[in-house]
Scaffold this motif. Structure first.
Motif, PDB file in Angstrom:
ATOM      1  N   ILE A   1      67.065  56.931 -38.282  1.00 20.91           N
ATOM      2  CA  ILE A   1      65.935  56.836 -39.272  1.00 20.91           C
ATOM      3  C   ILE A   1      66.720  58.062 -39.410  1.00 20.91           C
ATOM      4  O   ILE A   1      66.129  58.558 -40.618  1.00 20.91           O
ATOM      5  CB  ILE A   1      64.437  57.520 -37.742  1.00 20.91           C
ATOM      6  N   GLU A   2      66.785  58.968 -38.917  1.00 20.07           N
ATOM      7  CA  GLU A   2      67.962  60.035 -39.373  1.00 20.07           C
ATOM      8  C   GLU A   2      68.832  59.994 -40.835  1.00 20.07           C
ATOM      9  O   GLU A   2      68.903  60.704 -41.495  1.00 20.07           O
ATOM     10  CB  GLU A   2      68.631  60.864 -38.198  1.00 20.07           C
TER      11      GLU A   2
ATOM     12  N   GLU B   1      65.114  63.110 -31.411  1.00 24.51           N
ATOM     13  CA  GLU B   1      65.366  63.298 -32.358  1.00 24.51           C
ATOM     14  C   GLU B   1      66.186  64.822 -32.510  1.00 24.51           C
ATOM     15  O   GLU B   1      66.823  65.223 -32.897  1.00 24.51           O
ATOM     16  CB  GLU B   1      63.753  64.079 -33.474  1.00 24.51           C
TER      17      GLU B   1
ATOM     18  N   MET C   1      58.306  57.856 -43.894  1.00 29.69           N
ATOM     19  CA  MET C   1      58.229  58.831 -44.591  1.00 29.69           C
ATOM     20  C   MET C   1      59.573  58.929 -45.596  1.00 29.69           C
ATOM     21  O   MET C   1      58.935  60.042 -45.623  1.00 29.69           O
ATOM     22  CB  MET C   1      59.881  59.356 -43.330  1.00 29.69           C
ATOM     23  N   ASP C   2      59.008  58.245 -46.932  1.00 29.10           N
ATOM     24  CA  ASP C   2      59.187  58.233 -48.126  1.00 29.10           C
ATOM     25  C   ASP C   2      60.668  58.621 -48.177  1.00 29.10           C
ATOM     26  O   ASP C   2      61.177  59.373 -48.593  1.00 29.10           O
ATOM     27  CB  ASP C   2      58.374  59.382 -48.438  1.00 29.10           C
TER      28      ASP C   2
ATOM     29  N   GLY D   1      59.508  52.754 -39.679  1.00 27.12           N
ATOM     30  CA  GLY D   1      59.445  54.226 -39.691  1.00 27.12           C
ATOM     31  C   GLY D   1      59.873  55.365 -41.079  1.00 27.12           C
ATOM     32  O   GLY D   1      59.046  56.180 -41.253  1.00 27.12           O
ATOM     33  N   VAL D   2      60.973  54.664 -41.078  1.00 24.67           N
ATOM     34  CA  VAL D   2      62.002  55.517 -42.551  1.00 24.67           C
ATOM     35  C   VAL D   2      61.344  55.232 -43.602  1.00 24.67           C
ATOM     36  O   VAL D   2      61.015  56.247 -44.218  1.00 24.67           O
ATOM     37  CB  VAL D   2      63.258  55.329 -41.941  1.00 24.67           C
TER      38      VAL D   2
ATOM     39  N   ALA E   1      67.519  58.898 -43.085  1.00 26.00           N
ATOM     40  CA  ALA E   1      66.748  59.601 -44.145  1.00 26.00           C
ATOM     41  C   ALA E   1      67.786  60.340 -44.985  1.00 26.00           C
ATOM     42  O   ALA E   1      67.095  60.912 -46.194  1.00 26.00           O
ATOM     43  CB  ALA E   1      66.013  60.820 -43.378  1.00 26.00           C
TER      44      ALA E   1
END
Length: 264
Positions: free
Chosen positions: A28-29, A216, A57-58, A53-54, A32
């Motif tokens: 995810i990180e 996270e 998060m736009d 999910g990513v 992003a």
């Protein structure tokens, strides 16, 4: 000691063990931050959920920059098939991270050979297969990095870590040997040693876990480590530095101190 990565935009990253915990948080990180991420694990639906999910998060074009490659790390043919698919899609990787792991608390009077073999296969043997896939390509392109998430439990023997600890110790030693061979050839090697992180695996523990991090937080600490050049990325420092100090004690001091700290 290793090439620093401050900007992940466009970097091709393969994460093996990306369905839960640190691996999912890293996926995810990194997405992003603009990386191209190939996500591998046994659970294909969970991998798809991570990518979704990513997107929620736009993160711009996250879905287009992701590649879901389900595989079973302990099955060589499955792992190599995922690697071949990645090569066909991207031509190679810039960073390959082995994040898969298995854990079962175990004491000397509770040895479960099936559970022990599973930990050996997931925590160490599959990491060798992962390296056998990736290293030739990294050497061919003359750059890139490979990394392994081990554990501070590999520093020295700990209660309830009868099998888990030795598998992580083996992974630490393997990463050290890889570094000695690959760094002079332009290929970086990273060893990631987290302390306690709240994951489905650590949920099996029945004791207090000091300095517990979220996945996270662990992902951010890992990525921050890549911004430096160190071989070992370990966190949280307030906990890992204590364990590093304890690891240098002679046995006559180490054993009674660990028993006392563990309340046993």
């Amino acid at each position: 000691m290793n090439p620093q990565i401050d900007d992940w935009s466009g970097k091709r990253v393969w994460l093996l063990g990306a369905s839960t915990g640190i691996g999912a948080a890293l996926a995810i990180e990194l997405l992003a931050r603009g990386a191209r991420v190939a996500l591998s694990a046994r659970n294909a639906s969970r991998l798809a959920e991570v990518v979704a999910g990513v997107a929620a998060m736009d993160a711009p074009a996250a879905a287009e920059r992701s590649l879901v490659l389900p595989c079973d790390a302990v099955k060589e043919t499955s792992l190599r098939a995922a690697w071949d698919e990645l090569l066909a899609a991207w031509g190679g990787v810039d960073v390959a991270l082995y994040v898969a792991g298995d854990y079962q608390p175990m004491r000397a009077w509770q040895i479960d050979l099936a559970a022990a073999q599973r930990m050996v296969d997931v925590n160490f043997v599959a990491a060798l297969t992962f390296a056998a896939c990736v290293v030739p390509q990294l050497l061919q392109q003359g750059q890139g990095q490979i990394g392994f998430v081990a554990s501070v439990a590999g520093y020295r023997g700990l209660p309830k870590s009868l099998i888990y600890g030795p598998t992580k110790a083996a992974l630490i030693n393997f990463a050290e040997a890889l570094y000695l061979d690959l760094q002079p050839k332009g290929v970086g090697v990273r060893l990631i040693n987290p302390g306690f992180v709240a994951t489905p695996l650590t949920a099996k523990n029945d004791f207090a876990m000091p300095a517990l991090l979220t996945p996270e937080q662990a992902a951010k600490a890992t990525i921050a480590g890549f911004a430096g050049s160190a071989f070992e990325i370990h966190y949280p420092k307030r906990f890992t530095r204590v364990l590093k100090l304890l690891a240098h004690l002679p046995y006559r001091l180490y054993f009674p101190l660990i028993r006392r700290l563990a309340g046993r």
